[in-house]
Design a protein around this motif. Structure first.
Motif, PDB file in Angstrom:
ATOM      1  N   LEU A 784     -28.272  -4.589  -3.341  1.00  0.00           N
ATOM      2  CA  LEU A 784     -27.172  -5.099  -4.160  1.00  0.00           C
ATOM      3  C   LEU A 784     -27.263  -4.556  -5.584  1.00  0.00           C
ATOM      4  O   LEU A 784     -26.263  -4.131  -6.167  1.00  0.00           O
ATOM      5  CB  LEU A 784     -27.204  -6.630  -4.175  1.00  0.00           C
ATOM      6  CG  LEU A 784     -26.853  -7.343  -2.859  1.00  0.00           C
ATOM      7  CD1 LEU A 784     -27.129  -8.835  -2.973  1.00  0.00           C
ATOM      8  CD2 LEU A 784     -25.391  -7.102  -2.484  1.00  0.00           C
ATOM      9  N   ASP A 785     -28.466  -4.541  -6.133  1.00  0.00           N
ATOM     10  CA  ASP A 785     -28.644  -4.068  -7.506  1.00  0.00           C
ATOM     11  C   ASP A 785     -28.278  -2.587  -7.641  1.00  0.00           C
ATOM     12  O   ASP A 785     -27.589  -2.188  -8.584  1.00  0.00           O
ATOM     13  CB  ASP A 785     -30.094  -4.280  -7.952  1.00  0.00           C
ATOM     14  CG  ASP A 785     -30.416  -5.752  -8.205  1.00  0.00           C
ATOM     15  OD1 ASP A 785     -29.470  -6.548  -8.310  1.00  0.00           O
ATOM     16  OD2 ASP A 785     -31.610  -6.087  -8.286  1.00  0.00           O
ATOM     17  N   VAL A 786     -28.759  -1.788  -6.706  1.00  0.00           N
ATOM     18  CA  VAL A 786     -28.495  -0.352  -6.836  1.00  0.00           C
ATOM     19  C   VAL A 786     -27.018  -0.055  -6.606  1.00  0.00           C
ATOM     20  O   VAL A 786     -26.449   0.844  -7.246  1.00  0.00           O
ATOM     21  CB  VAL A 786     -29.395   0.466  -5.886  1.00  0.00           C
ATOM     22  CG1 VAL A 786     -28.919   0.397  -4.446  1.00  0.00           C
ATOM     23  CG2 VAL A 786     -29.476   1.927  -6.336  1.00  0.00           C
ATOM     24  N   LEU A 787     -26.359  -0.816  -5.724  1.00  0.00           N
ATOM     25  CA  LEU A 787     -24.921  -0.628  -5.548  1.00  0.00           C
ATOM     26  C   LEU A 787     -24.177  -1.008  -6.826  1.00  0.00           C
ATOM     27  O   LEU A 787     -23.182  -0.376  -7.193  1.00  0.00           O
ATOM     28  CB  LEU A 787     -24.414  -1.463  -4.368  1.00  0.00           C
ATOM     29  CG  LEU A 787     -24.824  -0.978  -2.965  1.00  0.00           C
ATOM     30  CD1 LEU A 787     -24.371  -1.978  -1.904  1.00  0.00           C
ATOM     31  CD2 LEU A 787     -24.233   0.405  -2.680  1.00  0.00           C
ATOM     32  N   GLY A 788     -24.659  -2.024  -7.522  1.00  0.00           N
ATOM     33  CA  GLY A 788     -24.051  -2.390  -8.799  1.00  0.00           C
ATOM     34  C   GLY A 788     -24.175  -1.288  -9.825  1.00  0.00           C
ATOM     35  O   GLY A 788     -23.255  -1.016 -10.590  1.00  0.00           O
ATOM     36  N   ASN A 789     -25.315  -0.614  -9.835  1.00  0.00           N
ATOM     37  CA  ASN A 789     -25.539   0.474 -10.777  1.00  0.00           C
ATOM     38  C   ASN A 789     -24.837   1.768 -10.366  1.00  0.00           C
ATOM     39  O   ASN A 789     -24.620   2.645 -11.203  1.00  0.00           O
ATOM     40  CB  ASN A 789     -27.045   0.758 -10.907  1.00  0.00           C
ATOM     41  CG  ASN A 789     -27.773  -0.357 -11.641  1.00  0.00           C
ATOM     42  OD1 ASN A 789     -27.275  -0.900 -12.609  1.00  0.00           O
ATOM     43  ND2 ASN A 789     -28.964  -0.697 -11.162  1.00  0.00           N
ATOM     44  N   THR A 790     -24.475   1.877  -9.096  1.00  0.00           N
ATOM     45  CA  THR A 790     -23.916   3.131  -8.586  1.00  0.00           C
ATOM     46  C   THR A 790     -22.528   3.412  -9.132  1.00  0.00           C
ATOM     47  O   THR A 790     -22.174   4.538  -9.447  1.00  0.00           O
ATOM     48  CB  THR A 790     -23.889   3.106  -7.047  1.00  0.00           C
ATOM     49  OG1 THR A 790     -25.226   2.961  -6.570  1.00  0.00           O
ATOM     50  CG2 THR A 790     -23.284   4.372  -6.492  1.00  0.00           C
ATOM     51  N   SER A 791     -21.709   2.382  -9.229  1.00  0.00           N
ATOM     52  CA  SER A 791     -20.395   2.483  -9.874  1.00  0.00           C
ATOM     53  C   SER A 791     -19.505   3.555  -9.270  1.00  0.00           C
ATOM     54  O   SER A 791     -18.984   4.424  -9.965  1.00  0.00           O
ATOM     55  CB  SER A 791     -20.565   2.753 -11.380  1.00  0.00           C
ATOM     56  OG  SER A 791     -19.319   2.709 -12.033  1.00  0.00           O
ATOM     57  N   THR A 792     -19.327   3.514  -7.960  1.00  0.00           N
ATOM     58  CA  THR A 792     -18.343   4.364  -7.292  1.00  0.00           C
ATOM     59  C   THR A 792     -17.365   3.450  -6.567  1.00  0.00           C
ATOM     60  O   THR A 792     -17.663   2.275  -6.316  1.00  0.00           O
ATOM     61  CB  THR A 792     -19.003   5.307  -6.277  1.00  0.00           C
ATOM     62  OG1 THR A 792     -19.581   4.526  -5.219  1.00  0.00           O
ATOM     63  CG2 THR A 792     -20.072   6.159  -6.937  1.00  0.00           C
ATOM     64  N   PRO A 793     -16.188   3.944  -6.200  1.00  0.00           N
ATOM     65  CA  PRO A 793     -15.258   3.100  -5.456  1.00  0.00           C
ATOM     66  C   PRO A 793     -15.884   2.507  -4.195  1.00  0.00           C
ATOM     67  O   PRO A 793     -15.626   1.345  -3.853  1.00  0.00           O
ATOM     68  CB  PRO A 793     -14.110   4.057  -5.125  1.00  0.00           C
ATOM     69  CG  PRO A 793     -14.135   5.063  -6.227  1.00  0.00           C
ATOM     70  CD  PRO A 793     -15.590   5.248  -6.547  1.00  0.00           C
ATOM     71  N   GLN A 794     -16.732   3.295  -3.510  1.00  0.00           N
ATOM     72  CA  GLN A 794     -17.354   2.787  -2.280  1.00  0.00           C
ATOM     73  C   GLN A 794     -18.306   1.635  -2.575  1.00  0.00           C
ATOM     74  O   GLN A 794     -18.299   0.603  -1.884  1.00  0.00           O
ATOM     75  CB  GLN A 794     -18.124   3.914  -1.583  1.00  0.00           C
ATOM     76  CG  GLN A 794     -17.243   5.067  -1.132  1.00  0.00           C
ATOM     77  CD  GLN A 794     -17.953   6.394  -1.321  1.00  0.00           C
ATOM     78  OE1 GLN A 794     -18.263   6.799  -2.434  1.00  0.00           O
ATOM     79  NE2 GLN A 794     -18.202   7.072  -0.225  1.00  0.00           N
ATOM     80  N   SER A 795     -19.157   1.816  -3.595  1.00  0.00           N
ATOM     81  CA  SER A 795     -20.141   0.768  -3.891  1.00  0.00           C
ATOM     82  C   SER A 795     -19.458  -0.500  -4.374  1.00  0.00           C
ATOM     83  O   SER A 795     -19.872  -1.609  -4.033  1.00  0.00           O
ATOM     84  CB  SER A 795     -21.147   1.258  -4.933  1.00  0.00           C
ATOM     85  OG  SER A 795     -20.523   1.506  -6.183  1.00  0.00           O
TER      86      SER A 795
END
Length: 1022
Positions: A784-795
């Protein structure tokens, strides 16, 4: 314009300040408030910005003094200037500066002006002003050059020539010299023209100029048939040009600059200029412009931006910024740190102290300074240092836009005068100044000049003022053989610069020019030998005999010119001459090496063959390895391999030779790199990783060896950026598990975030979804944390789906909401979910926590509302003119910065690399400029930080800053400081965002004192 014959014009003959006026001036300037900082600080803000106190805010170098020549209301916002032989100052104004970006500023409906300012009573101050021309076609023109009855004005998309045919100081007609230059009303477009010692025009444009067309809109081509346009094949970014006086026969002298603002040419024909970095990177540079050189703002081959990861990447940002570790990038002469450089002149007078003899004099509006860069020879190049002349150490509104040498040898400075440095924003339209700098007590005395005879014209040719020299040059050229005697007397002078000036005319004498060139080539002075070779190259003659005469010259700078003279020369003798020059490279002189590279460009195979024949087996020396590293010959590839496989060379030193493969397009390149993969050397795995990074991705389809070694290299690279480089380069879609492991083990670092982006972009989205659904405990939290940092439409979509899925535990759903609020795009989506009522009440507290530290004031207020707090009443802020008077606490402001600004900006290495770094912003902007930037961010967008929205083929829209663009891909810098790469084939369209990516409502919810504290902190960053 006045046609001077005897040198006497009304009110301007042999002007000198009267003794009483002079004495009073010294008292005011030297003993008064210009050196009394205490008195200045006691002035009110309005008084500080008044012209009567203009000198009080400045600090002049000891031994020199500054006087105010002109100010408002005689002129406003001077953007560029020139001084004619009568000592009159010609100025372009920028009142109507970028109206689309400054819509609240008033406009002058009749357009901006070209002003002529003159001192007619000899008191050292302009007392008359004449409008030479006014119109919207010259709004905020960035260049002016006065020639004879011609005035050349640079205002993209055009370069105009105005004619004053009757001498009344009014433009009678206007012609277009060039058109099609992009960047209308853009500071990175076309700049001022300069008259060269060879009787030709020199000029440049920055990286927004892009194209050069003739008056009819036809593409201009160089002498080699290349269309003059940016984008590669062969030119990139900003360029430097030379042309005939009528704009014909245009040459591109150098390219790949960012914003090379104004070129300066000395009497030998040597070119100098500055170049501005991407804001905030302390990489402003001064360049000696080597003809036909590439100056490395972007990758020479692909056009990729300087932040792009690459083998052999420099450790320090300025060197990385200009690709200084690449073969083919000309060295920088000097790095001057942060700044906004503008006009430049070469000082070839004798009025100023000796330290400024023959030195560059330069205006840098960012740090409010006029500097000089005295140079000394160093091998085939130069070294330089900084000597300050005039500083706005107290008045940060001092924004020098140009510097010019007057006929008496004093220097004049145009001051745009503004709380900002231009670019996009303009904060003051009421003021503008022209200053004169001279030794203490040196009155403004204008020499008589006389163009009625060759002898008197030669005297005028000695003058440090370019307009006087140009008029003398044109007259002497017109006389031709009649002027030979007078020119020969100058040729026999002890002053080498005078001699060079005479040579540029003597070499054009019919049937006699060659004899003077031959004299120059045999001269004891290497600068004269250089001038002789340069002069010969401009004639329609065989240059080979002259290169032959200098090929063994004792001076490396002369051999440098001999190498450059071989550029595009197809003569059968050229390869052998080049080989002789190459054999004299000592392995320590990068200037010399790059000159060899220029000379061999387009002919590397045949030039290199001669060198290897001469060297035989003795090539493997530091000097020989340099030649191989720089070479683009196919025959150099196996020699690069031999160097890489040499066990006596440390592995870390071999990265430079791997980088050299990047610049080869021979089929032999793949063969040699595969050969390295097959070797059995110490540190073989490390070498294999570097070799794989130089291979084309399609090599894996053709070679089993590449596929085998790629698998081993992935294992050897471990969880590293090198591993991710390989995954990205070869588009490996079977690395999902490894990427997922990196995501979970490094959720808050660039390693995990880049792994997440690659996983989502390369077919790993189902795997990540499955892991998110099945993981428990810390692994699930990390995803969850890394998806928050990823900042792409998919994440962002994955986090939203997870948060709204009632099947997940409430604790994890709240964690997903908090992760959603981490990135800019995620935050915006979370706000939309809250406002639309889609987000359930059970997640409101988590949303409030996620949004409470937003950099946007309105979002912070929404967070307070979600948490049940009453939002503070709206604050009516006073105007910036009142805010600047208030005292703030820098320590408190630092905390505000960490909450509101650090998400996009860095200070001394801390923060996010999205917007410009602000480590020295207090030295660039006064408080008024800082308030303007915070309260009206869209009127002050730094160049290179404009937002763009990409629309992908699936209609997804992504907004960020284009960090790099090549023929095949776009790299977008996203809020949060992370990049994402998009193949151009996947991009349906793009659109520049008109407003700043920094929100206008940054201060919403911020108290007045918090804003004042924030500005106090920013002001302390110097």
């Amino acid at each position: 314009m006045k046609n001077t014959v005897s040198g006497k014009t009304a009110g301007s003959s042999a002007k000198i300040l009267g003794w009483g006026v002079w004495l009073m001036t010294i008292i005011i300037i030297s003993g008064g408030c210009s050196r009394d900082g205490g008195r200045y600080e006691q002035l009110s803000d309005r008084e500080k910005h008044s012209a009567k106190n203009a000198l009080a805010g400045l600090e002049t170098r000891k031994g020199l003094e500054t006087s105010l020549f002109a100010s408002e209301d005689m002129l406003v916002n001077p953007t560029n200037m020139d001084i004619d032989a009568e000592g009159r100052v010609w100025v372009t104004e920028g009142y109507n500066y970028r109206p689309k970006l400054n819509p609240d500023n008033p406009r002058r409906a009749e357009g901006d002006r070209i002003m002529i300012l003159e001192d007619t009573n000899g008191d050292g101050k302009a007392d008359t002003s004449t409008v030479f021309y006014q119109g919207n076609d010259i709004d905020a023109a960035l260049g002016i050059m006065v020639l004879d009855e011609r005035v050349i004005v640079s205002r993209s998309p055009y370069v105009y020539v105005f004619y004053d045919t009757d001498g009344d100081d009014k433009a009678d007609r206007k012609e277009v010299m060039f058109s099609g230059i992009q960047g209308e009303q853009h500071d990175h477009a076309v700049h001022a023209f300069v008259f060269g010692p060879d009787g030709r025009l020199y000029f440049n444009f920055g990286n927004e100029g892009k194209t050069l067309k003739d008056a009819d809109g036809n593409a201009v081509t160089d002498p080699y048939g290349n269309e003059i346009k940016a984008g590669g094949n062969p030119y990139r970014q900003g360029m430097v040009f030379r042309s005939d006086l009528d704009g014909r026969n245009v040459e591109v002298l150098a390219h790949n600059f960012r914003n090379n603002y104004e070129v300066a040419v000395d009497s030998y024909g040597t070119l100098w200029q500055s170049d501005n970095d991407d804001d905030g990177n302390k990489g402003v540079r001064i360049n000696y412009v080597m003809e036909h050189g590439n100056y490395g703002y972007t990758d020479e081959v692909t056009g990729a931006g300087w932040r792009t990861r690459r083998t052999g990447m420099a450790g320090d940002i300025p060197s990385r910024h200009w690709y200084q570790h690449d073969p083919g990038s000309i060295p920088n002469l000097l790095q001057t740190g942060a700044g906004s450089p503008t006009g430049m002149a070469i000082y070839e007078g004798d009025l100023l102290p000796d330290v400024f003899d023959n030195a560059m004099i330069h205006a840098d509006a960012g740090p409010n300074v006029i500097r000089s860069y005295p140079v000394k020879k160093e091998g085939a190049g130069y070294s330089a240092h900084i000597e300050n002349i005039l500083r706005g150490n107290r008045d940060q509104w001092f924004r020098p836009s140009d510097v010019t040498v007057a006929p008496d040898g004093s220097i004049f400075v145009a001051d745009w005068y503004d709380p900002g440095v231009g670019g996009h924003q303009m904060g003051d339209q009421q003021r503008g100044r022209i200053f004169r700098i001279a030794p203490e007590g040196a009155a403004y005395r204008l020499p008589d000049f006389d163009l009625s005879s060759p002898a008197s014209a030669v005297e005028a040719l000695k003058n440090p003022n370019l307009n006087m020299r140009a008029r003398a040059w044109l007259k002497l050229r017109e006389w031709g053989a009649e002027a030979e005697g007078a020119l020969v007397s100058l040729w026999r002078s002890e002053n080498s610069r005078y001699r060079a000036r005479s040579l540029w005319l003597l070499n054009k004498l019919e049937d006699k020019g060659i004899q003077y060139i031959e004299q120059a080539l045999g001269d004891d002075n290497p600068d004269i030998r250089i001038t002789g070779l340069r002069a010969a190259r401009q004639l329609d003659i065989d240059i080979i005999p002259y290169v032959s005469a200098l090929v063994q010259d004792a001076a490396p700078e002369v051999r440098r010119e001999a190498a450059i003279a071989l550029y595009q020369n197809q003569a059968p003798e050229a390869p052998a001459l080049w080989a002789k020059l190459a054999m004299q490279h000592d392995g320590r002189d990068r200037w010399y090496l790059e000159a060899l590279g220029i000379g061999a460009k387009g002919q590397w195979d045949r030039f290199f063959e001669h060198w290897t024949d001469e060297m035989g087996t003795a090539w493997n020396t530091p000097a020989g390895r340099d030649i191989i590293w720089r070479s683009r010959a196919a025959a150099a590839l196996p020699m690069l391999t031999a160097v890489i496989q040499d066990p006596s060379i440390a592995t870390e030193d071999k990265s430079r030779y791997f980088r050299a493969f990047h610049f080869h397009d021979s089929p032999r390149k793949e063969q040699e790199l595969i050969g390295i993969l097959k070797a059995d050397l110490p540190d073989q795995q490390r070498l294999n990783i570097m070799a794989l990074r130089q291979l084309d991705a399609s090599a894996a389809q053709r070679s089993a060896t590449v596929r085998e070694q790629l698998r081993e290299a992935l294992t050897a690279a471990g969880k590293s950026q090198e591993y991710l480089d390989l995954v990205e380069k070869f588009q490996l879609e079977d690395q999902g598990e490894a990427l997922l492991a990196m995501m979970t083990s490094h959720p808050d670092s660039s390693l995990g975030i880049r792994a997440s982006r690659l996983a989502l972009n390369q077919g790993g989205e189902p795997l990540v979804r499955a892991a998110l659904a099945s993981s428990n405990g810390q692994d699930q939290q990390n995803i969850l944390d890394v998806l928050g940092n990823t900042s792409t439409p998919q994440s962002i979509t994955m986090l939203e789906v997870f948060a709204l899925d009632a099947q997940n535990t409430l604790t994890k759903r709240r964690q997903a909401v908090k992760a959603l609020g981490v990135s800019w795009g995620g935050e915006q989506r979370l706000v939309e979910l809250v406002k639309s009522g889609v987000l359930p009440e059970s997640l409101s507290a988590a949303a409030a926590e996620a949004l409470s530290d937003s950099w946007r004031g309105d979002v912070r207020q929404l967070a307070k509302k979600l948490s049940g707090e009453s939002p503070p009443p709206a604050v009516e802020l006073p105007p910036a003119s009142e805010l600047v008077q208030k005292a703030g606490i820098p320590g408190s402001g630092r905390k505000i910065f960490q909450q509101s600004c650090q998400i996009c900006h860095r200070v001394n290495g801390t923060g996010t690399n999205f917007g410009p770094a602000l480590s020295q912003i207090g030295a660039k902007l006064p408080k008024k400029g800082l308030y303007d930037a915070i309260l009206n961010p869209s009127s002050g967008i730094s160049f290179g930080y404009e937002g763009h929205t990409l629309t992908l083929n699936d209609e997804t829209e992504i907004t960020g800053i284009i960090q790099s663009e090549t023929a095949s891909e776009i790299v977008l810098l996203l809020p949060g400081g992370y990049t994402s790469t998009y193949a151009k084939s996947s991009v349906k369209g793009r659109e520049q965002v008109e407003r700043s990516l920094m929100p206008d409502n940054l201060v919403a919810g911020m108290s007045e004192q918090e804003l004042v504290d924030l500005v106090a902190y920013l002001s302390s960053l110097k």
